[in-house]
Write a protein that holds these residues in place. Structure first.
Motif, PDB file in Angstrom:
ATOM      1  N   LYS A 190       0.799  -1.214   0.031  1.00  0.00           N
ATOM      2  CA  LYS A 190       0.043   0.138   0.017  1.00  0.00           C
ATOM      3  C   LYS A 190       0.763   1.289   0.014  1.00  0.00           C
ATOM      4  O   LYS A 190       0.400   2.241  -0.851  1.00  0.00           O
ATOM      5  N   GLU A 191       1.864   1.218   0.824  1.00  0.00           N
ATOM      6  CA  GLU A 191       2.851   2.306   0.721  1.00  0.00           C
ATOM      7  C   GLU A 191       3.473   2.635  -0.402  1.00  0.00           C
ATOM      8  O   GLU A 191       3.572   3.747  -0.964  1.00  0.00           O
ATOM      9  N   LEU A 192       3.773   1.510  -0.952  1.00  0.00           N
ATOM     10  CA  LEU A 192       4.586   1.407  -2.344  1.00  0.00           C
ATOM     11  C   LEU A 192       3.802   2.219  -3.636  1.00  0.00           C
ATOM     12  O   LEU A 192       3.890   3.005  -4.229  1.00  0.00           O
ATOM     13  N   ALA A 193       2.583   1.788  -3.432  1.00  0.00           N
ATOM     14  CA  ALA A 193       1.361   2.188  -4.300  1.00  0.00           C
ATOM     15  C   ALA A 193       1.266   3.567  -4.252  1.00  0.00           C
ATOM     16  O   ALA A 193       0.895   4.541  -4.975  1.00  0.00           O
ATOM     17  N   LEU A 215       3.007  -1.005 -13.612  1.00  0.00           N
ATOM     18  CA  LEU A 215       2.109  -1.016 -12.238  1.00  0.00           C
ATOM     19  C   LEU A 215       1.590  -2.524 -12.011  1.00  0.00           C
ATOM     20  O   LEU A 215       1.584  -3.151 -10.869  1.00  0.00           O
ATOM     21  N   PRO A 216       1.036  -3.138 -13.149  1.00  0.00           N
ATOM     22  CA  PRO A 216       0.578  -4.545 -12.747  1.00  0.00           C
ATOM     23  C   PRO A 216       1.738  -5.533 -12.383  1.00  0.00           C
ATOM     24  O   PRO A 216       1.547  -6.437 -11.719  1.00  0.00           O
ATOM     25  N   GLU A 217       2.898  -5.141 -12.817  1.00  0.00           N
ATOM     26  CA  GLU A 217       4.268  -6.310 -12.527  1.00  0.00           C
ATOM     27  C   GLU A 217       4.645  -5.864 -11.013  1.00  0.00           C
ATOM     28  O   GLU A 217       5.468  -6.610 -10.530  1.00  0.00           O
ATOM     29  N   ILE A 218       4.194  -4.768 -10.459  1.00  0.00           N
ATOM     30  CA  ILE A 218       4.798  -4.084  -9.305  1.00  0.00           C
ATOM     31  C   ILE A 218       3.832  -4.578  -8.132  1.00  0.00           C
ATOM     32  O   ILE A 218       4.515  -5.050  -7.158  1.00  0.00           O
ATOM     33  N   LEU A 219       2.390  -4.154  -8.197  1.00  0.00           N
ATOM     34  CA  LEU A 219       1.579  -4.320  -7.291  1.00  0.00           C
ATOM     35  C   LEU A 219       0.937  -5.548  -7.040  1.00  0.00           C
ATOM     36  O   LEU A 219       0.750  -6.172  -8.030  1.00  0.00           O
ATOM     37  N   GLU A 220       0.299  -5.981  -5.908  1.00  0.00           N
ATOM     38  CA  GLU A 220      -0.482  -7.121  -5.721  1.00  0.00           C
ATOM     39  C   GLU A 220      -1.800  -7.034  -6.215  1.00  0.00           C
ATOM     40  O   GLU A 220      -2.420  -5.920  -6.492  1.00  0.00           O
ATOM     41  N   ASP A 221      -2.636  -8.102  -6.537  1.00  0.00           N
ATOM     42  CA  ASP A 221      -4.019  -8.157  -6.910  1.00  0.00           C
ATOM     43  C   ASP A 221      -4.673  -7.352  -6.036  1.00  0.00           C
ATOM     44  O   ASP A 221      -6.048  -6.835  -6.572  1.00  0.00           O
ATOM     45  N   LEU A 223      -4.690  -4.560  -4.771  1.00  0.00           N
ATOM     46  CA  LEU A 223      -4.684  -3.213  -5.058  1.00  0.00           C
ATOM     47  C   LEU A 223      -5.125  -2.788  -6.545  1.00  0.00           C
ATOM     48  O   LEU A 223      -5.077  -1.592  -6.812  1.00  0.00           O
ATOM     49  N   HIS A 224      -5.441  -3.683  -6.989  1.00  0.00           N
ATOM     50  CA  HIS A 224      -5.689  -3.531  -8.630  1.00  0.00           C
ATOM     51  C   HIS A 224      -7.120  -2.744  -8.631  1.00  0.00           C
ATOM     52  O   HIS A 224      -7.057  -1.653  -9.662  1.00  0.00           O
ATOM     53  N   ASN A 225      -7.991  -2.869  -7.955  1.00  0.00           N
ATOM     54  CA  ASN A 225      -9.299  -2.139  -8.354  1.00  0.00           C
ATOM     55  C   ASN A 225      -8.876  -0.741  -7.876  1.00  0.00           C
ATOM     56  O   ASN A 225      -9.449   0.460  -8.502  1.00  0.00           O
ATOM     57  N   ASP A 226      -8.120  -0.411  -6.657  1.00  0.00           N
ATOM     58  CA  ASP A 226      -7.787   0.903  -6.264  1.00  0.00           C
ATOM     59  C   ASP A 226      -6.970   1.480  -7.304  1.00  0.00           C
ATOM     60  O   ASP A 226      -7.233   2.702  -7.627  1.00  0.00           O
ATOM     61  N   ILE A 227      -5.726   0.952  -7.860  1.00  0.00           N
ATOM     62  CA  ILE A 227      -5.151   1.794  -9.101  1.00  0.00           C
ATOM     63  C   ILE A 227      -5.999   1.729 -10.139  1.00  0.00           C
ATOM     64  O   ILE A 227      -5.786   2.796 -10.935  1.00  0.00           O
ATOM     65  N   ALA A 228      -7.039   1.073 -10.573  1.00  0.00           N
ATOM     66  CA  ALA A 228      -7.746   1.219 -11.806  1.00  0.00           C
ATOM     67  C   ALA A 228      -8.537   2.494 -11.650  1.00  0.00           C
ATOM     68  O   ALA A 228      -8.834   3.117 -12.514  1.00  0.00           O
ATOM     69  N   GLN A 229      -9.145   2.809 -10.519  1.00  0.00           N
ATOM     70  CA  GLN A 229      -9.952   3.745 -10.092  1.00  0.00           C
ATOM     71  C   GLN A 229      -8.893   5.021 -10.450  1.00  0.00           C
ATOM     72  O   GLN A 229      -9.263   6.150 -11.139  1.00  0.00           O
ATOM     73  N   TYR A 230      -7.644   5.115  -9.757  1.00  0.00           N
ATOM     74  CA  TYR A 230      -6.818   6.319 -10.065  1.00  0.00           C
ATOM     75  C   TYR A 230      -6.611   6.238 -11.468  1.00  0.00           C
ATOM     76  O   TYR A 230      -6.546   7.623 -12.087  1.00  0.00           O
ATOM     77  N   ILE A 245      -2.243   3.619 -20.145  1.00  0.00           N
ATOM     78  CA  ILE A 245      -2.958   3.344 -19.079  1.00  0.00           C
ATOM     79  C   ILE A 245      -3.881   2.183 -19.602  1.00  0.00           C
ATOM     80  O   ILE A 245      -4.218   1.256 -18.925  1.00  0.00           O
ATOM     81  N   LEU A 246      -4.383   1.983 -20.700  1.00  0.00           N
ATOM     82  CA  LEU A 246      -4.895   0.844 -21.153  1.00  0.00           C
ATOM     83  C   LEU A 246      -4.157  -0.281 -21.280  1.00  0.00           C
ATOM     84  O   LEU A 246      -4.633  -1.437 -21.109  1.00  0.00           O
ATOM     85  N   ASP A 247      -3.100  -0.264 -21.442  1.00  0.00           N
ATOM     86  CA  ASP A 247      -2.117  -1.496 -21.392  1.00  0.00           C
ATOM     87  C   ASP A 247      -1.955  -2.040 -19.896  1.00  0.00           C
ATOM     88  O   ASP A 247      -1.913  -3.195 -19.546  1.00  0.00           O
ATOM     89  N   ALA A 248      -2.079  -1.166 -19.041  1.00  0.00           N
ATOM     90  CA  ALA A 248      -1.959  -1.368 -17.560  1.00  0.00           C
ATOM     91  C   ALA A 248      -3.384  -2.163 -17.228  1.00  0.00           C
ATOM     92  O   ALA A 248      -3.486  -2.954 -16.679  1.00  0.00           O
ATOM     93  N   LEU A 249      -4.426  -1.255 -17.705  1.00  0.00           N
ATOM     94  CA  LEU A 249      -5.632  -1.825 -17.170  1.00  0.00           C
ATOM     95  C   LEU A 249      -6.112  -3.343 -18.014  1.00  0.00           C
ATOM     96  O   LEU A 249      -6.868  -4.008 -17.275  1.00  0.00           O
ATOM     97  N   SER A 250      -5.508  -3.531 -19.038  1.00  0.00           N
ATOM     98  CA  SER A 250      -5.851  -4.804 -19.545  1.00  0.00           C
ATOM     99  C   SER A 250      -4.935  -6.001 -18.712  1.00  0.00           C
ATOM    100  O   SER A 250      -5.527  -7.202 -18.735  1.00  0.00           O
ATOM    101  N   SER A 251      -3.833  -5.524 -18.089  1.00  0.00           N
ATOM    102  CA  SER A 251      -3.267  -6.495 -17.120  1.00  0.00           C
ATOM    103  C   SER A 251      -3.751  -6.790 -15.848  1.00  0.00           C
ATOM    104  O   SER A 251      -3.213  -7.388 -15.196  1.00  0.00           O
ATOM    105  N   LEU A 252      -4.664  -5.794 -15.531  1.00  0.00           N
ATOM    106  CA  LEU A 252      -5.135  -5.783 -14.021  1.00  0.00           C
ATOM    107  C   LEU A 252      -6.065  -6.639 -13.945  1.00  0.00           C
ATOM    108  O   LEU A 252      -7.128  -6.831 -14.773  1.00  0.00           O
ATOM    109  N   ASN A 253      -6.316  -7.243 -12.584  1.00  0.00           N
ATOM    110  CA  ASN A 253      -7.656  -8.199 -12.556  1.00  0.00           C
ATOM    111  C   ASN A 253      -8.663  -7.458 -11.407  1.00  0.00           C
ATOM    112  O   ASN A 253      -8.566  -6.997 -10.453  1.00  0.00           O
ATOM    113  N   LEU A 254      -9.775  -6.891 -12.470  1.00  0.00           N
ATOM    114  CA  LEU A 254     -10.691  -6.102 -12.099  1.00  0.00           C
ATOM    115  C   LEU A 254     -11.916  -6.713 -12.062  1.00  0.00           C
ATOM    116  O   LEU A 254     -12.112  -7.818 -12.685  1.00  0.00           O
TER     117      LEU A 254
END
Length: 1441
Positions: A190-193, A215-221, A223-230, A245-254
């Motif tokens: 969380k602090e890293l994010a 971001l998808p390779e750094i953060l845990e699953d 936090l994916h929803n919070d990161i997606a909101q941002y 952003i779209l590349d990152a969102l495609s790799s996030l588990n939302l």
């Protein structure tokens, strides 16, 4: 314990973080000596620990070295040394301080970010791996150091933001971020994010992109929803980061809801996305779709995706390509052109990949394209997606793409302009889908629907012009395959496309001429018109392309071979090919730059003259070949522009030969020919200028007869033949028009020139003539009529009053001679007329049937001997049937009697010369009835040319035949294996050279004249009715004139209906022509005002046509008027609005008493056919079919049951016992069709919906019950046949659509369901009786229906049982044996009925048929009773309900 120690380590690190910051700040305050001491101590801890763990720090650009140990061993050593240090946990902060001091230097910092190099002792080869992580990456794997090192790195990153690329070309920020990827464990995610988000707010765009994509390779699953909101909020603020952003969102588990929200936000920014980012956006949108929302997402994407804006217009592309040659100044702009094509390619690839992985997307795209209803709403993306769908391996996608494309092309929503734009703007993209484009084009070209065939041709044409040579070769190969297929419409379109390609691009088609020449091997499968096109195509290639020389040689060989053949078929091919070759060889060449025409070379002219001589000499072997040669040469002169030398050579020779062979000077005495006296007849010259020449027709015909006899004896045949008269004159006329600029002054004397014939009174004495004399007279009449038809063709365009009068007189001659010919043909059975159209598939004619069919008494049943009837004989029950059969026999005898008095001239159409379309302009003359309507017409008789009813009928019949051939498109049919003689194209050779559009436009020009004639007919009948007090059969009525005007009225309505039925009017390209046509009708009723829209034009046109309903003379004309109103109503786009109007009109005609002029009721086969179609139109347009059927059955049928044979129903005057079968068949047919439209019952239906459907089925079953019971009274074989056929279909529809409704509504509406089944049970019992009746009568036409009916009755029984079981009422179902009965309900006794009779009498009354046991001689039936338990006994005996 480890977890606790790690967490305490982190806490300690966090506690010491401020002191570290203070120490860091103190280094900048100037206390250098103290700081240097701290650095030295901390650096010593850092370097000592690393050295002991196996890492050697290097200076400068030399990478750090790691000993030959595993990275995990290094991490364990560092962690162990820190934990065992006596200064732990303070030693951790000292270690981090040492690290910070070490990386102050940029080179050392870069070394720590880059991978370490292994160090091995000399000769040691035991290294596990040659690759090691960077020093910082290995330290990040130690939990107690991770958070502190991450803080250090993120604090270090801003120093390199502005100058991110170092001297070695490395991006330091990107390398720093890469250290954080794929860590085995993140201690405080969380602090890293949070720190990464803070960094994103201040970093430049390049660094932001690197952070976001990582971001998808750094953060845990978690936090994916919070990161997606941002990221979603960031996407709305900065479109430059869209791709990252779209590349990152495609790799996030939302979650699905968040994914929908993000996708919606992306969709809103689609219009503002940069062009190069568009493929990524499309890919994200499509790959984030679920099956439930695929359709909605695809619709939104399709609406907002504007591929047209991604490609520069052609003008700009040309300018860019011109600028490109001038230098590098515009290199950037030209790159944009190329990039735009690449971007569209990437977008299409994204769509294609999404479809491959998600089946729902394919269906969604098809549905989205299918839902577009307006022409202007379709885009280039629609065609591209259809090509993509067709290119996939899934069969359903391929079939769906074909179906949608055909539907859109058929309705005109995807026009040729959109296809052209697609090919122009996306050539490179479409090249990858060329196989699919070719397959779709083949499918469309082979379609039986004429509306979609031209679109397939456009796809071929654009593919040829847009793609490379390989594709061009494939296109030509496919078109050649179409030509050789043998399907008429397919062959015509393929030849037309090849001709178009040769006309537009002869140099590009030239290399593939070898494929086209291969068609010459399939000439046997082509019609003369197609052969003509093929040789025209090859001739143009021979003289217009670079490869023309070898084509000329091959064609010379083929033509000479065909001309030398003795078979008429191949000689005909040779003549057609030679004439087309002459046309291309002698064509007038265009002007050169010096404004001078390039004339033919002497050598070319010599070859052309030699070929002309060859064709003429080869065709002189038979009159048919000569006549074909003259016709082909006439077509060439008419359609081509020949060189003046060639034109003069042909014209001069034709004029001299015609005068020498067919025209003679009139002397004081004419030598008689054959056995008939010669007479000079049909002279139109004035009395003071007696004719000095005449057409030598009868002597020529006599010579033909004699030469035919001599030919049998071996003598050489004279080439002068009466068969060549009309073709030769046509050639002469066209040559004169070409040479004299449409003037016919040199030959206008032939219009009034007499003919040498015989006295036509001999027709009245045909019975006394021999067979040879009869045939000679018939042939003379055919030649005379054909001569006059060619005269009308030639001079119908002249404007002089005298010429118009002569043309009208020649039309009168034609109509009079046709009446004589009918009489002559009736007395000459087996006569074969002379050929008049020589380009048919065969000059062997099919003999029209002139004799009336011999009536054969029909045997009872199948022809077997009937057994003696028993005590329950059916003879008394079939009295009505016998009466109706006697009536039918009497009607057939009357028809035969009428047929013997005349001959149907329609069957002889192929033996008359074709009239040109221009002849139809004669209908623009006013109508002149036999008895003039007013005194004004009498004064106008000499001032203007008026056409009589007989001549108008003649022209209208010809016009109707032409329109049915040209505008009524028949589905393409393949040639059967055993080739049948097909002569439907014979007599339309000139018409085939005109497109349907030209024919329709010509007819629209004639619409005012047609409307005027229709109004004159209306005025005639209106005056007649007013003079005779509304009676048709008044004493002052001229029967012959009434018959002629009635025929005119019906033909006019048929012509109008055929014109407006043309499928082209439904195409957007012909909308203006349709509005012009409707404007003519609307303008007859209302004076011209402001331009009306299509809907108002249709409304006014219908109002105009409705005015004629009051004076329609017969039911056939009434039917045509109803069909015309329906056709015009369909053009408004909303035919439902006019349904009530059409139903009211049809009802009025059905409730009208139709009388002939002689005072008798109209009857006969044509009347019954018209009545059947008119009743069908009424039931199709009425609001409630079931109520209409009930009304006719209750009001109409009940009144004729006890009426006499000729008595009609009072409510429905067209209904009588003679027309009962017509009404019964139509009612049964429409009733069965109406129940098929009732929606199937569903469990989700509300109680009100179930009640409404039950009410509908109750009405339908009641109507069916009434109709089935009518068979007890009208028990003829035809009525029983209709009842068995449509009764089974009704029963099947009830099982499929009605029984599911009863399943779900039985509990709610038990009484309604029981009453419905009771009523229906009575009908099925009557069907069972009909099956027994059919067996007893042994009539195969009836017994053929019995097995299917029995099967449906059995299914009905078990289906009712299943319904009761479903509703827990199975005890209400019971079975018993049912006796076989006849139509009256009387028992049918068989050989083994005594034992079963006693058993059956103990059973309850029968109710339902199940099956038949033939080996026992009687039927055992299964019956069902749906009753409430408390009144089963009462319901069993109540058969009257």
């Amino acid at each position: 314990m480890m977890r606790k120690r790690r967490s305490s380590t982190v806490d300690i690190a966090e506690k010491h973080a401020p002191s570290s910051t203070k120490a860091k700040r103190s280094r900048t305050t100037g206390r250098q000596s103290k700081v240097s001491a701290q650095e030295e101590s901390t650096a010593s801890v850092f370097s000592v620990f690393l050295r002991e763990a196996g890492v050697t720090l290097k200076q400068g650009v030399t990478p750090n070295e790691i000993a030959a140990a595993d990275q995990v061993v290094f991490q364990k050593r560092i962690q162990k040394m820190l934990q065992k240090s006596p200064r732990y946990p303070d030693i951790v902060q000292e270690f981090i301080s040492g690290l910070e001091s070490h990386i102050e230097d940029a080179d050392r910092f870069r070394n720590c970010l880059l991978p370490c190099v292994p160090t091995l002792p000399e000769g040691d080869t035991s290294c596990v791996s040659s690759f090691h992580e960077s020093l910082l990456r290995m330290l990040l794997g130690i939990d107690m150091l991770q958070t502190l090192i991450i803080n250090t790195l993120l604090e270090k990153l801003p120093e390199y933001m502005l100058n991110s690329i170092d001297d070695a070309g490395l991006s330091i920020p990107r390398i720093i971020i890469n250290q954080l990827k794929w860590l085995d464990r993140v201690v405080d995610c969380k602090e890293l994010a949070a720190k990464l988000m803070e960094l994103l707010s201040v970093a430049p765009v390049d660094v932001q992109r690197d952070i976001i994509t990582s971001l998808p390779e750094i953060l845990e699953d978690s936090l994916h929803n919070d990161i997606a909101q941002y990221l979603n909020s960031l996407l709305k603020e900065n479109t430059q980061l869209t791709v990252a952003i779209l590349d990152a969102l495609s790799s996030l588990n939302l979650s699905s809801s968040l994914l929908t929200e993000v996708r919606g936000a992306v969709m809103t920014t689609l219009a503002a996305v940069q062009l190069e980012d568009l493929p990524v956006v499309v890919k994200f949108i499509l790959h984030s779709v679920s099956a439930s929302d695929a359709y909605e997402v695809v619709c939104n994407l399709r609406r907002k995706l504007e591929l047209e804006q991604c490609v520069l217009p052609p003008v700009l592309q040309e300018s860019q390509s011109r600028f490109k040659s001038k230098g590098a100044a515009v290199s950037k702009s030209t790159t944009v052109v190329c990039d735009s094509q690449d971007i569209v390619t990437l977008i299409v690839d994204a769509i294609k990949s999404a479809m491959r992985f998600q089946k729902a997307l394919s269906e969604a795209w098809l549905k989205a394209i299918e839902s577009v209803e307006e022409l202007e709403d379709h885009k280039v993306i629609d065609l591209l997606v259809l090509f993509i769908l067709h290119s996939t391996n899934a069969n359903h996608s391929r079939r769906g793409a074909e179906r949608v494309l055909k539907a859109k092309v058929r309705t005109g929503q995807i026009p040729e302009m959109l296809l052209q734009k697609t090919f122009q703007d996306n050539t490179e993209v479409l090249r990858g889908y060329f196989p699919s484009i070719l397959a779709l084009a083949q499918n469309l070209l082979r379609s039986p629907d004429p509306c979609v065939v031209p679109f397939g041709g456009h796809m071929y044409r654009h593919s040829f012009t847009a793609f490379d040579s390989y594709c061009q070769q494939e296109v030509v190969g496919c078109l050649v395959t179409h030509v050789c297929s043998g399907v008429g419409g397919e062959v015509d379109m393929a030849l037309e496309l090849l001709c178009g390609l040769v006309m537009e691009n002869p140099s590009e088609v030239g290399p593939y001429a070898v494929f086209i020449k291969g068609i010459l091997d399939y000439l046997d499968n082509l019609t003369p018109q197609q052969i003509r096109r093929l040789f025209h195509l090859l001739s143009r290639l021979a003289f217009r392309s670079q490869q023309g020389s070898h084509i000329q040689d091959d064609m010379h060989i083929v033509i000479r071979k065909q001309l030398s053949s003795t078979a008429p078929k191949y000689k005909r091919i040779g003549i057609i090919g030679a004439v087309m070759f002459i046309g291309s060889m002698g064509a007038l060449k265009p002007k050169t730059k010096d404004n001078q025409k390039d004339s033919l070379s002497p050598e070319t002219f010599r070859q052309l003259s030699a070929l002309l001589e060859l064709v003429q000499s080869s065709s002189e072997t038979s009159p048919e070949a000569s006549a074909l040669y003259y016709d082909e040469l006439a077509n060439l002169v008419q359609t081509s522009t020949l060189d003046p030398q060639v034109q003069e050579k042909i014209g001069k020779r034709v004029l001299d030969d015609f005068q020498a062979e067919f025209v003679v000077d009139l002397g004081p005495k004419i030598q008689d020919s054959f056995s008939f006296p010669a007479r000079v007849m049909y002279d139109l010259e004035e009395e003071e200028t007696q004719a000095v020449i005449a057409v030598n027709l009868m002597p020529l015909l006599a010579k033909d007869v004699h030469s035919k006899a001599k030919q049998h004896n071996g003598d050489k045949k004279d080439n002068k033949s009466s068969l060549c008269l009309s073709p030769f004159f046509r050639l002469l006329r066209l040559c004169e028009e070409k040479q004299n600029h449409e003037g016919l002054d040199e030959i206008d004397a032939l219009l009034g020139c007499p003919l040498i014939l015989t006295d036509m009174d001999v027709v009245d004495k045909m019975e006394s003539l021999s067979k040879v004399e009869k045939e000679f007279l018939c042939t003379l009449l055919f030649h005379t009529i054909n001569w006059f038809r060619e005269l009308v063709n030639a001079f119908c365009r002249l404007k002089e009053m005298e010429m118009k009068m002569k043309v009208m007189t020649r039309l009168q001659n034609i109509t009079y001679l046709q009446t004589l010919l009918e009489q002559a043909l009736a007395e000459t059975p087996g006569y074969i007329p002379p050929v008049a159209n020589f380009d048919g598939e065969s000059t062997d004619v099919i003999l029209p049937s002139t004799a009336a069919p011999v009536h054969k008494t029909k045997k009872n049943g199948s022809g077997k001997k009937r057994k003696a009837p028993g005590k329950n004989s059916l003879e008394g029950n079939s009295q009505m049937e016998d009466k109706m059969e006697e009536d039918e026999t009497q009607q057939e005898l009357e028809k035969e009697k009428e047929a013997r008095h005349g001959v149907n001239m329609v069957s002889y159409r192929q033996f008359f010369r074709e009239l040109d379309m221009e002849v139809l302009s004669v209908v623009q003359c006013g109508l002149l009835p036999c008895s003039l309507l007013d005194s004004e017409l009498q004064t106008k008789k000499r001032e203007e040319v008026l056409i009589g009813p007989a001549e108008l009928i003649f022209l209208l019949e010809d016009m109707l035949q032409k329109l049915e051939f040209s505008l009524t498109a028949a589905p393409a049919k393949r040639r059967p294996f055993l080739k049948v003689k097909a002569d439907k194209n014979v007599g339309f050779s000139h018409l085939q050279q005109k497109s349907p559009k030209d024919v329709a436009a010509f007819c629209v020009e004639l619409l005012p004249a047609l409307c005027l004639h229709l109004e004159n007919c209306h005025n005639y009948f209106q005056t007649l009715l007013s003079e005779n007090d509304g009676m048709v059969d008044g004493p002052t009525v001229d029967i012959q004139e009434h018959h002629l005007i009635s025929s005119c009225c019906q033909l006019l309505l048929q012509v109008l209906n055929t014109i407006f039925s043309w499928f082209g009017f439904s195409q957007p390209g012909y909308r203006s022509l349709l509005k012009r046509a409707l404007g003519v009708l609307a303008g007859r009723l209302k004076e011209e005002g402001p331009e009306l829209n299509l809907e108002l034009l249709v409304k006014h046109s219908l109002d105009y046509l409705l005015n004629f309903h009051s004076t329609i003379p017969n039911l056939s004309s009434a039917l045509t008027l109803s069909q015309l109103l329906s056709t015009v109503a369909e053009k408004g786009g909303n035919p439902v609005a006019f349904k009530e109007q059409n139903a009211s009109l049809a009802r009025g005609f059905l409730t009208q008493q139709w009388m002939t002029v002689s005072g008798e009721k109209q009857r006969g086969n044509k009347f019954n056919e018209a009545l059947q179609v008119l009743l069908s139109i009424y039931l199709r347009h009425v609001d409630d079919v079931l109520k209409a059927v009930e009304e006719i059955t209750l009001e109409g049928f009940s009144q004729i049951i006890n009426a006499s044979k000729d008595e009609s129903s009072a409510a429905w005057p067209t209904l009588s016992k003679q027309t009962f079968l017509v009404f019964f068949k139509v009612l049964m047919t429409e009733l069965e069709k109406s129940v098929r439209r009732i929606p199937i019952g569903k469990s989700s239906d509300s109680s009100e919906a179930q009640s409404e459907k039950l009410l509908t089925w109750n009405l339908a079953v009641r109507d069916f019950h009434i109709l089935v019971n009518l068979v007890k009274v009208f028990d003829s074989r035809s009525v029983v046949n209709v009842c068995l056929k449509y009764g089974r279909l009704f029963l099947e529809s009830f099982l499929k659509l009605g029984m599911p409704l009863l399943d779900f509504s039985f509990k709610r509406h038990k009484e309604d369901v029981q009453n419905l089944l009771k009523t229906f049970q009575l009908s099925t019992r009557q069907l069972h009786h009909m099956c027994g009746h059919s067996k007893i009568r042994q009539d195969t036409s009836l017994t053929n229906h019995v097995p299917a009916v029995k099967k449906s009755l059995e299914l009905f029984v078990y289906r009712v049982k299943a319904m009761l079981t479903l509703n827990n009422c199975q005890e209400a179902f019971w079975i018993g044996n049912l006796k076989n009965r006849n139509l009256k309900g009387e028992e049918i006794l068989s050989q083994r009925c005594q034992e079963s009779e006693e058993e059956e009498e103990e059973q309850q009354p029968p109710a339902q048929d199940l099956s038949e046991e033939e080996e026992q001689g009687y039927d055992t039936e299964t019956l069902s009773k749906v009753n409430r338990e408390e009144n089963e006994a009462q319901d069993d005996t109540d058969e009257s309900d």
